[in-house]
Write an enzyme that holds these catalytic residues in place. Structure first.
Site, PDB file in Angstrom:
ATOM      1  N   ASP A  30       0.871  -1.180   0.000  1.00 50.12           N
ATOM      2  CA  ASP A  30       0.000   0.000   0.000  1.00 50.12           C
ATOM      3  C   ASP A  30       0.902   1.223   0.000  1.00 50.12           C
ATOM      4  OD1 ASP A  30      -3.240   0.244   0.915  1.00 50.12           O
ATOM      5  OD2 ASP A  30      -2.027   2.074   0.896  1.00 50.12           O
ATOM      6  N   THR A  86     -12.252   1.641  -6.072  1.00 52.48           N
ATOM      7  CA  THR A  86     -12.848   2.187  -7.301  1.00 52.48           C
ATOM      8  C   THR A  86     -14.077   2.985  -6.899  1.00 52.48           C
ATOM      9  OG1 THR A  86     -14.093   0.135  -7.594  1.00 52.48           O
ATOM     10  CG2 THR A  86     -12.068   0.341  -8.840  1.00 52.48           C
ATOM     11  N   PHE A 152     -16.614 -11.474  -3.621  1.00 45.90           N
ATOM     12  CA  PHE A 152     -18.026 -11.446  -3.211  1.00 45.90           C
ATOM     13  C   PHE A 152     -18.092 -11.464  -1.686  1.00 45.90           C
ATOM     14  CE2 PHE A 152     -17.800 -13.605  -7.352  1.00 45.90           C
ATOM     15  CZ  PHE A 152     -18.662 -12.808  -8.097  1.00 45.90           C
ATOM     16  N   ARG A 154     -18.838 -10.258   2.056  1.00 44.83           N
ATOM     17  CA  ARG A 154     -19.699  -9.377   2.832  1.00 44.83           C
ATOM     18  C   ARG A 154     -18.904  -8.832   3.998  1.00 44.83           C
ATOM     19  NH1 ARG A 154     -23.806 -13.489   4.744  1.00 44.83           N
ATOM     20  NH2 ARG A 154     -21.858 -14.643   4.587  1.00 44.83           N
ATOM     21  N   LYS A 207     -19.830  -9.737 -11.570  1.00 50.04           N
ATOM     22  CA  LYS A 207     -19.793  -9.022 -10.291  1.00 50.04           C
ATOM     23  C   LYS A 207     -20.908  -7.980 -10.202  1.00 50.04           C
ATOM     24  CE  LYS A 207     -18.691  -7.142  -6.514  1.00 50.04           C
ATOM     25  NZ  LYS A 207     -17.714  -7.126  -5.490  1.00 50.04           N
ATOM     26  N   HIS A 254     -34.923  -9.844   3.578  1.00 48.10           N
ATOM     27  CA  HIS A 254     -35.207  -9.242   4.869  1.00 48.10           C
ATOM     28  C   HIS A 254     -35.495  -7.758   4.641  1.00 48.10           C
ATOM     29  CE1 HIS A 254     -35.146  -9.227   9.201  1.00 48.10           C
ATOM     30  NE2 HIS A 254     -34.459  -8.101   9.149  1.00 48.10           N
ATOM     31  N   CYS A 263     -20.729  -1.297  -1.507  1.00 51.16           N
ATOM     32  CA  CYS A 263     -20.836  -2.001  -2.789  1.00 51.16           C
ATOM     33  C   CYS A 263     -22.122  -1.739  -3.551  1.00 51.16           C
ATOM     34  CB  CYS A 263     -20.687  -3.500  -2.567  1.00 51.16           C
ATOM     35  SG  CYS A 263     -19.007  -3.955  -2.170  1.00 51.16           S
TER      36      CYS A 263
HETATM   37  C1  UDX Z   1     -22.316  -6.887  -0.503  1.00 55.25           C
HETATM   38  C2  UDX Z   1     -22.414  -8.272  -1.173  1.00 55.25           C
HETATM   39  O1  UDX Z   1     -23.172  -9.152  -0.344  1.00 55.25           O
HETATM   40  C3  UDX Z   1     -21.051  -8.820  -1.453  1.00 55.25           C
HETATM   41  O2  UDX Z   1     -21.166 -10.055  -2.127  1.00 55.25           O
HETATM   42  C4  UDX Z   1     -20.322  -7.816  -2.338  1.00 55.25           C
HETATM   43  O3  UDX Z   1     -19.070  -8.251  -2.680  1.00 55.25           O
HETATM   44  C5  UDX Z   1     -20.231  -6.482  -1.610  1.00 55.25           C
HETATM   45  O4  UDX Z   1     -21.542  -6.037  -1.308  1.00 55.25           O
HETATM   46  P1  UDX Z   1     -21.932  -5.923   1.929  1.00 55.25           P
HETATM   47  O5  UDX Z   1     -22.126  -4.574   1.316  1.00 55.25           O
HETATM   48  O6  UDX Z   1     -20.808  -6.124   2.872  1.00 55.25           O
HETATM   49  O7  UDX Z   1     -21.752  -7.030   0.785  1.00 55.25           O
HETATM   50  O8  UDX Z   1     -23.251  -6.249   2.754  1.00 55.25           O
HETATM   51  P2  UDX Z   1     -24.540  -7.172   2.642  1.00 55.25           P
HETATM   52  O9  UDX Z   1     -24.575  -8.060   3.821  1.00 55.25           O
HETATM   53  O10 UDX Z   1     -24.680  -7.789   1.324  1.00 55.25           O
HETATM   54  O11 UDX Z   1     -25.691  -6.067   2.862  1.00 55.25           O
HETATM   55  C6  UDX Z   1     -25.819  -4.944   1.999  1.00 55.25           C
HETATM   56  C7  UDX Z   1     -26.974  -4.064   2.427  1.00 55.25           C
HETATM   57  O12 UDX Z   1     -28.216  -4.691   2.172  1.00 55.25           O
HETATM   58  C8  UDX Z   1     -27.006  -3.700   3.907  1.00 55.25           C
HETATM   59  O13 UDX Z   1     -27.378  -2.342   4.030  1.00 55.25           O
HETATM   60  C9  UDX Z   1     -28.054  -4.604   4.478  1.00 55.25           C
HETATM   61  O14 UDX Z   1     -28.657  -4.079   5.639  1.00 55.25           O
HETATM   62  C10 UDX Z   1     -29.020  -4.689   3.331  1.00 55.25           C
HETATM   63  N1  UDX Z   1     -29.825  -5.912   3.331  1.00 55.25           N
HETATM   64  C11 UDX Z   1     -29.247  -7.117   3.079  1.00 55.25           C
HETATM   65  C12 UDX Z   1     -31.202  -5.838   3.553  1.00 55.25           C
HETATM   66  O15 UDX Z   1     -31.756  -4.755   3.781  1.00 55.25           O
HETATM   67  N2  UDX Z   1     -31.938  -6.986   3.493  1.00 55.25           N
HETATM   68  C13 UDX Z   1     -31.388  -8.195   3.230  1.00 55.25           C
HETATM   69  O16 UDX Z   1     -32.140  -9.180   3.186  1.00 55.25           O
HETATM   70  C14 UDX Z   1     -29.996  -8.271   3.038  1.00 55.25           C
END
Ligand code: UDX
Length: 436
Positions: A30, A86, A152, A154, A207, A254, A263
């Site tokens: 980095d 990015t 991918f 989370r 993606k 949910h 993301c």
């Molecule tokens: C996401 C993708 O899951 C991951 O594969 C990708 O590489 C990056 O983006 P992340 O942003 O860490 O990961 O969180 P994630 O758990 O997917 O939740 C994203 C958002 O959706 C959150 O604000 C969460 O509260 C919301 N969410 C998720 C809902 O409101 N309902 C759901 O059922 C699931």
């Protein structure tokens, strides 16, 4: 095998530490000297459960190291991952590829052996082609193959996601690229994680398509939740009822205050730009982006309604429990809490908040909000309590204490973590999402 990870942010650090844990020899690079200094001291630049321990044990085993020196770091590496940010480019939503291209140029100029250059950063379709051009222009005499390998992960579950992925997607154009990537992921291959080999542009699109689809699924159930409230149905049962259909699947149904994070908001916008550039509209994704943006402010209005409407809210107090876009992270990017807090303070509501990890980052984003040292301090004297993020710490609040110290007994549960009947029996004026 030696792996270089250029960019030691969220994706780079998690991926680097996990590759090291598989037994590879990993150097995380980095250009931010203070970040590298802190990593040398064992201080993580982000909050991710289990990451500090994983880094510590792999550093101790001599498989993981950190440097600011790119030329030194990539020396002898068979795979050089680009895992730099990015961000959305200001103004037009395009992914800003400045950092990716800068790294490609530096890699080309410093290369001292044949290598596969892998983009792990989320990059629009065609970026791999440009990286290939930049490397060719750098005048390197070594054999280079440019591969796409999206992540991918989370936040909050990134290590588990890395080690037990649903699938690994590799976009490669030649055997050299495919062979090296097979070797990189061999430990997972033995775990029987499926590896999907596709062409590079397909991999780049997978993606965006995955994130846009998930964002669509969430937005769909959020709109169903609104409809449930109108018709007297229960959205959790609707989710179960449709999710048991294998073609639909139960995950990401949910209902809540709208998706946020690093993301979904950025990647959906970038996909729309790509669609526009290629004159191939993705209208469903356009609608998803609009609906989700509107929803965050609507959640603020929901709290105002619970307080008796915007006209009666001035001078009242609201407690926000949870600020981050989801639990187990300190990430505030595009968190619904920002729009909710803004809507409330705009209406003259005094807002106090508590979040287990996010307050330091949240404070400058919501200067009018008082940050508290625990949930009960935020709830003290509040007319209404709103649960914004479903941290475990809020699932078992001492409800008697809440009733004692709060001024009003209004609770707005934007994550449906409590049972409506139980809450009403406990004496709360309780509202939630898509349940009456
Ligand atoms: C996401 C993708 O899951 C991951 O594969 C990708 O590489 C990056 O983006 P992340 O942003 O860490 O990961 O969180 P994630 O758990 O997917 O939740 C994203 C958002 O959706 C959150 O604000 C969460 O509260 C919301 N969410 C998720 C809902 O409101 N309902 C759901 O059922 C699931």
């Amino acid at each position: 095998m030696k792996i270089a990870m250029v960019g030691s942010g969220y994706v780079g650090l998690v991926s680097g530490a996990c590759f090291a844990d598989f037994g590879h020899d990993v150097v995380c690079i980095d250009k931010d000297q203070s970040k590298i200094d802190r990593l040398h001291e064992g201080v993580m630049p982000i909050y991710e459960p289990g990451l500090d321990k994983l880094v510590e044990s792999n550093v101790a085993a001599g498989r993981l190291s950190f440097t600011t020196d790119l030329a030194e770091g990539i020396k002898d590496a068979s795979a050089i991952f680009i895992a730099v940010g990015t961000p959305s480019r200001r103004g037009d939503g395009h992914a800003d590829l400045t950092f990716v291209y800068q790294v490609a140029k530096e890699v080309g100029e410093s290369l001292s052996n044949d290598a596969v250059v892998v983009t792990k950063s989320t990059v629009p379709v065609g970026t791999g082609d440009e990286v290939e051009r930049i490397l060719a222009d750098s005048g390197t005499s070594h054999k280079v193959s440019v591969v796409s390998n999206p992540e991918f992960l989370r936040e909050g579950a990134a290590i588990g996601d890395f080690k037990r992925p649903d699938r690994i997607v590799i976009g490669a154009e030649d055997d050299f690229g495919r062979d090296v990537m097979r070797e990189v992921y061999r430990p997972l291959f033995l775990n029987e994680s499926p590896i999907l080999f596709v062409n590079r542009r397909t991999s780049e699109l997978i993606k965006y398509a995955a994130n846009a689809f998930l964002a669509t699924k969430i937005t769909f159930i959020n709109e169903m939740a609104d409809l449930c409230e109108r018709v007297g149905a229960n959205v959790q049962d609707v989710s179960r009822g449709i999710g048991m259909d294998n073609r639909i699947g139960s995950k990401f149904l949910h209902a809540g205050p709208g998706y946020g994070g690093s993301c979904f908001p950025k990647d959906t916008l970038a996909l729309l730009k790509t669609s526009e550039d290629y004159d191939s509209p993705t209208r469903i994704v356009e609608a998803v982006v609009k609906v989700n943006d509107t929803r965050k402010r609507a959640m603020g209005r929901k709290v105002l309604d619970a307080l008796g409407g915007a006209d009666n809210a001035r001078g009242k107090k609201a407690a926000l429990l949870g600020l981050t876009f989801k639990p187990n992270t300190d990430d505030m990017r595009d968190s619904p809490a920002i729009a909710i807090a803004q809507t409330l303070t705009d209406a003259g509501v005094e807002v106090a908040a508590y979040d287990p990890e996010g307050m330091e980052i949240a404070a400058p984003l919501m200067p009018e909000v008082k940050m508290c040292s625990d949930p009960y301090e935020a709830i003290n004297d509040a007319d209404a309590v709103a649960i914004v993020t479903e941290w475990d710490a809020f699932r078992a609040l001492d409800l008697n204490r809440v009733k004692e110290i709060a001024k009003g007994h209004i609770m707005v549960d934007l994550r449906n973590i409590y049972n409506p009947d139980d809450m009403r029996d406990a004496g709360f004026e309780y509202s939630s999402i898509g349940r009456v």
